[in-house]
Design an enzyme around this catalytic site. Sequence first.
Site, short mmCIF file in Angstrom:
data_model
loop_
_atom_site.label_atom_id
_atom_site.label_comp_id
_atom_site.label_asym_id
_atom_site.label_seq_id
_atom_site.Cartn_x
_atom_site.Cartn_y
_atom_site.Cartn_z
N HIS A 263 0.78 -1.28 -0.11
CA HIS A 263 -0.10 0.05 0.01
C HIS A 263 0.88 1.25 -0.14
O HIS A 263 1.86 1.43 0.69
CB HIS A 263 -1.07 0.10 1.10
CG HIS A 263 -0.43 0.43 2.32
ND1 HIS A 263 -0.42 1.52 2.90
CD2 HIS A 263 -0.21 -0.56 3.43
CE1 HIS A 263 0.20 1.46 4.33
NE2 HIS A 263 0.11 0.26 4.62
N ASP A 275 5.80 2.36 7.33
CA ASP A 275 4.24 1.75 7.08
C ASP A 275 3.68 2.73 6.09
O ASP A 275 3.05 3.87 6.62
CB ASP A 275 3.50 1.78 8.41
CG ASP A 275 1.91 1.49 8.28
OD1 ASP A 275 1.77 0.91 6.98
OD2 ASP A 275 1.36 1.72 8.97
N GLU A 309 -5.46 2.13 1.72
CA GLU A 309 -5.33 0.90 2.65
C GLU A 309 -5.45 1.42 4.01
O GLU A 309 -6.16 0.68 4.76
CB GLU A 309 -4.09 0.32 2.52
CG GLU A 309 -3.85 -0.98 3.45
CD GLU A 309 -3.38 -0.91 4.95
OE1 GLU A 309 -3.23 -1.84 5.40
OE2 GLU A 309 -2.97 0.00 5.25
N GLU A 310 -5.25 2.64 4.36
CA GLU A 310 -5.14 2.91 5.77
C GLU A 310 -6.62 3.02 6.20
O GLU A 310 -7.29 3.26 7.43
CB GLU A 310 -4.35 4.26 6.33
CG GLU A 310 -2.79 3.72 6.13
CD GLU A 310 -2.29 2.86 6.99
OE1 GLU A 310 -3.08 2.47 8.06
OE2 GLU A 310 -1.16 2.71 7.12
N ASP A 338 3.80 -5.36 3.75
CA ASP A 338 3.63 -4.06 4.65
C ASP A 338 4.19 -4.07 5.84
O ASP A 338 3.93 -4.85 6.56
CB ASP A 338 1.97 -4.44 4.90
CG ASP A 338 1.26 -3.36 5.29
OD1 ASP A 338 1.84 -2.17 5.64
OD2 ASP A 338 -0.16 -3.27 5.66
N HIS A 437 1.87 4.76 12.89
CA HIS A 437 0.90 5.56 12.97
C HIS A 437 0.97 6.87 13.40
O HIS A 437 0.06 7.64 13.57
CB HIS A 437 -0.47 4.96 13.25
CG HIS A 437 -1.02 3.96 12.08
ND1 HIS A 437 -2.33 3.37 12.27
CD2 HIS A 437 -0.41 3.52 11.19
CE1 HIS A 437 -2.59 2.77 11.15
NE2 HIS A 437 -1.61 2.59 10.56
#
Length: 494
Positions: A263, A275, A309-310, A338, A437
């Site tokens: 992603h 990420d 994707e998130e 990922d 994140h």
Amino acid sequence: MRKLAMGTVIGLAVTLVTTPPAHADAPRLADLVRIGAIRAHQQALQTIADNSGGTRAAGEAGFERSVSYVVRKLKQAGFKPTIQTFAFPYYRQVTPALFAQTAPSPAAYAYGTDFGTLDYSGAGDVTAGASAVDPDATGTGSGCEADDFAGFPAGDIALIRRGGCTFEVKAGNAQQAGASAVAVYQRPDVPDGPVEGHVGHAFTIPVVGLTNKLGVQLVQAAKAGGLKLHVTTDTVNEQRTASNVLAETAQGSPDHVVVAGAHLDSVTKGPGINDNGSGVGTVLAIAENIGKLGNRVGNKVRFAFWGAEEGGDLGSKYYVAHLGAEEKAKIALYLNSDMLGSPNGVRGVLDGDDSLGNGTNPPPGSDAIEKVFADYYAGRGLALKQDPFTGSSDYQPFMDAGIPAGGLRSGTDAVKTAEEAAVFGGTAGVAYDSCYHLACDTYDNVNTVLLDQLADGTATAVETFAHRAPAVNGGDARPARTPRQVDGEDDPAR
């Protein structure tokens, strides 16, 4: 505590496919894919984020610039990439949320430390009483069933413990019961940061995530009576567009297509260089070098860089949903990349044979993918850790379509155990990626040794299945599957 011998796969027992026969005069894809090239791609993504408000989230300028970068690099490598555009529910937090206790003991809580906002939270300013929702999770999980809210005072703020079902289910049940806001607090068996994740679609009420410590305190106060909380969220929920970037090799049989994907988007809070710049850099470097394998590419390889994707694997879901039956049947398998460079990570392999007993029921052939990874790392004397499929990444839409799937991962915000530290190094009791994140997921938030090792394994799997994939192509015999629902970004919470 028993230290596992190197070459061990924790909990792994599979058979089937082996790597293709060696060609003494030909390079291996793992040797061609260099860590320097992957890091160069990560640096480019960091620069894009730096020039785009610190994020590469879908719906933002940083994502569009990331798409342009990948397309340019694919063209330079000789591909003819296509862009697949789709609408998606865009979410952004305009200003940080506020969360405080107004009674019986006034207290203000720190955003990012004590609490955070879940993606797709509604905007609102609420001061109300608070009630705990099945804190002992006597059923499926706290807030997972409508009857958990029996007797819930309409207008109260719902205090719900994470676990057992998706945040979307919890928030939906709470809103249906008349809650004015939702506060989901962390489970005790994960690092005690605020709950992160998304609630699946736009809500009209505020939805925030708390630490376990704060959640437990508030539940106790609610049981004692008189608890009042103040929640303010300032969010935007609207329709925007995102894109998937797709490119495939000219060589190889179109009847057996190997899809390798990562992603491309980050979360809104940061640049997303582990990420998922680690996965993007790896897949892009593999694409740049696969042409050097020549006629060893017997099956067509399709490279995919997913959007949104998130927000819930939206790009890969769109792609799979818009494949015709004949096209879908020609996809031999899906390899997902990922998060491959977590600073305190592990060499994780997705559990293709479901030997962990999580009930994920991977499509037939997924065990063969796992076996390729297991064989490769055993040959290098490197341990692997089996990880369950949790539904938290782009492999899930393929699995739901009956397509075999697999991949490697280095870990998110779960804590590294003492056993894992003994096998893989690093620090026990600390998250695999403490910047998961967050804004600190930058170019420096990468374990380059681990990234290099997982990139080598990914390249080996791509080469293996590019050489021979029919054994894991379920074709028309693939059974229908019911999509699994899991809790949040990276946790089955069952």
